[in-house]
Design a protein around this motif. Structure first.
Motif, PDB file in Angstrom:
ATOM      1  N   LEU A   1      -7.682 -49.870 -32.437  1.00 42.95           N
ATOM      2  CA  LEU A   1      -6.513 -50.776 -32.856  1.00 42.95           C
ATOM      3  C   LEU A   1      -5.229 -50.176 -32.933  1.00 42.95           C
ATOM      4  O   LEU A   1      -5.342 -49.564 -33.833  1.00 42.95           O
ATOM      5  CB  LEU A   1      -7.119 -51.659 -34.173  1.00 42.95           C
TER       6      LEU A   1
ATOM      7  N   ASP B   1      -1.894 -51.620 -34.077  1.00 44.76           N
ATOM      8  CA  ASP B   1      -1.275 -52.562 -34.628  1.00 44.76           C
ATOM      9  C   ASP B   1      -0.512 -52.697 -35.937  1.00 44.76           C
ATOM     10  O   ASP B   1      -0.911 -51.519 -36.866  1.00 44.76           O
ATOM     11  CB  ASP B   1      -2.021 -54.140 -35.015  1.00 44.76           C
TER      12      ASP B   1
ATOM     13  N   SER C   1      -4.905 -55.194 -39.805  1.00 43.64           N
ATOM     14  CA  SER C   1      -5.613 -54.108 -39.262  1.00 43.64           C
ATOM     15  C   SER C   1      -6.808 -53.852 -40.188  1.00 43.64           C
ATOM     16  O   SER C   1      -8.123 -53.455 -39.622  1.00 43.64           O
ATOM     17  CB  SER C   1      -4.871 -52.896 -39.121  1.00 43.64           C
ATOM     18  N   GLU C   2      -6.780 -54.004 -41.620  1.00 35.95           N
ATOM     19  CA  GLU C   2      -7.744 -53.567 -42.657  1.00 35.95           C
ATOM     20  C   GLU C   2      -8.858 -54.854 -42.278  1.00 35.95           C
ATOM     21  O   GLU C   2      -9.882 -54.332 -42.467  1.00 35.95           O
ATOM     22  CB  GLU C   2      -7.175 -53.630 -43.801  1.00 35.95           C
TER      23      GLU C   2
ATOM     24  N   THR D   1     -10.870 -54.290 -39.000  1.00 39.46           N
ATOM     25  CA  THR D   1     -11.508 -53.144 -39.353  1.00 39.46           C
ATOM     26  C   THR D   1     -12.686 -53.395 -40.031  1.00 39.46           C
ATOM     27  O   THR D   1     -13.732 -53.216 -39.608  1.00 39.46           O
ATOM     28  CB  THR D   1     -10.719 -51.901 -40.021  1.00 39.46           C
TER      29      THR D   1
ATOM     30  N   ALA E   1      -7.854 -47.027 -36.698  1.00 37.98           N
ATOM     31  CA  ALA E   1      -6.616 -47.843 -36.588  1.00 37.98           C
ATOM     32  C   ALA E   1      -5.456 -46.968 -36.699  1.00 37.98           C
ATOM     33  O   ALA E   1      -5.268 -46.095 -37.341  1.00 37.98           O
ATOM     34  CB  ALA E   1      -6.545 -48.689 -37.699  1.00 37.98           C
TER      35      ALA E   1
ATOM     36  N   HIS F   1      -0.990 -47.364 -36.637  1.00 37.71           N
ATOM     37  CA  HIS F   1       0.061 -48.485 -36.786  1.00 37.71           C
ATOM     38  C   HIS F   1       1.512 -48.130 -36.027  1.00 37.71           C
ATOM     39  O   HIS F   1       2.330 -48.914 -36.477  1.00 37.71           O
ATOM     40  CB  HIS F   1       0.291 -48.635 -38.424  1.00 37.71           C
TER      41      HIS F   1
ATOM     42  N   ASP G   1      -1.284 -54.266 -29.984  1.00 40.55           N
ATOM     43  CA  ASP G   1      -0.237 -55.231 -30.293  1.00 40.55           C
ATOM     44  C   ASP G   1       1.045 -55.000 -29.410  1.00 40.55           C
ATOM     45  O   ASP G   1       1.191 -53.913 -28.965  1.00 40.55           O
ATOM     46  CB  ASP G   1       0.139 -55.147 -31.752  1.00 40.55           C
TER      47      ASP G   1
END
Length: 226
Positions: free
Chosen positions: A5, A7, A13-14, A17, A29, A31, A51
């Motif tokens: 992921l 994003d 995201s959390e 997840t 994840a 960011h 994203d």
């Protein structure tokens, strides 16, 4: 299944997840676009959720660089109503897209659809080689050839061409392609199938001049014979 992921919305995201992990997906994840690309290139993932708006590198640049060496299935996460983002992402090789805000169950369904169809096509045609009119596909290894030259297809492009090849000479509707390949009903004004077919045509045309996939207006697509 391993999912990456990318994003910059940490709270989202959390939540994703936690949600996807509860359905037996392993989530990594990132960011930022640049660190996400590094992660995508360093390891093999079954699906990437990407994203568009990211620091470091935007999602389009991440996808563009990723497609130079990897065909990992990618679902773009776009802003609601941003048709340009969706179309451009598909042109660059995204497999599917989902507009924010989205229902978590819809995202789960998209991820499962991608992983399920990859498994199914490999298991059902483990030893098969499908060849028709200068195009050859080997489903187990997911390799495609045009005039004996290898062409790099994304997972969605491969499966669309596979479906057309198995129905050579017959019209395959966009609705059928969407349901059998993307795992969802075709929505009004959804141009994703058109963009995927356009990408396939361009890749085949690099090696074969003759038109292979014809658009039948209002009906769908047909893979032409000799």
């Amino acid at each position: 299944m391993n999912v990456l992921l990318i994003d910059d919305d940490i709270e989202l995201s959390e939540l994703l997840t936690e949600y996807l992990s509860s359905h037996e997906f392993n989530i990594t994840a990132c960011h930022r676009g640049d660190t996400g690309l590094e992660q995508a290139l360093a390891q093999n993932y079954d699906v990437i959720l990407l994203d568009v708006m990211l620091p470091g590198l935007d999602g389009f640049e991440v996808l563009k660089q990723l497609r130079q060496s990897k065909l990992t299935p990618v679902i773009m996460l776009t802003a609601k109503g941003e048709d340009f983002d969706r179309i451009f992402g598909l042109e660059l090789g995204a497999d599917d897209y989902l507009a924010k805000p989205f229902n978590h169950r819809e995202l789960l369904a998209r991820v499962k659809a991608i992983t399920r169809r990859i498994e199914n096509i490999q298991q059902m045609h483990r030893n098969a080689i499908i060849e028709e009119n200068g195009i050859r596909l080997t489903p187990h290894t997911r390799e495609a050839f045009a005039a004996e030259q290898k062409i790099e297809l994304t997972g969605t492009e491969f499966e669309i061409l596979f479906l057309l090849l198995n129905n050579q000479g017959e019209i395959v509707s966009k609705e059928t392609i969407s349901e059998q390949v993307l795992g969802r009903k075709l929505a009004a004004f959804d141009r994703s199938i058109d963009m995927h077919v356009s990408n396939i045509r361009k890749k085949i045309a690099e090696h074969i001049e003759q038109e292979k996939i014809k658009t039948v207006r209002g009906a769908g697509y047909i893979l032409l014979g000799n």
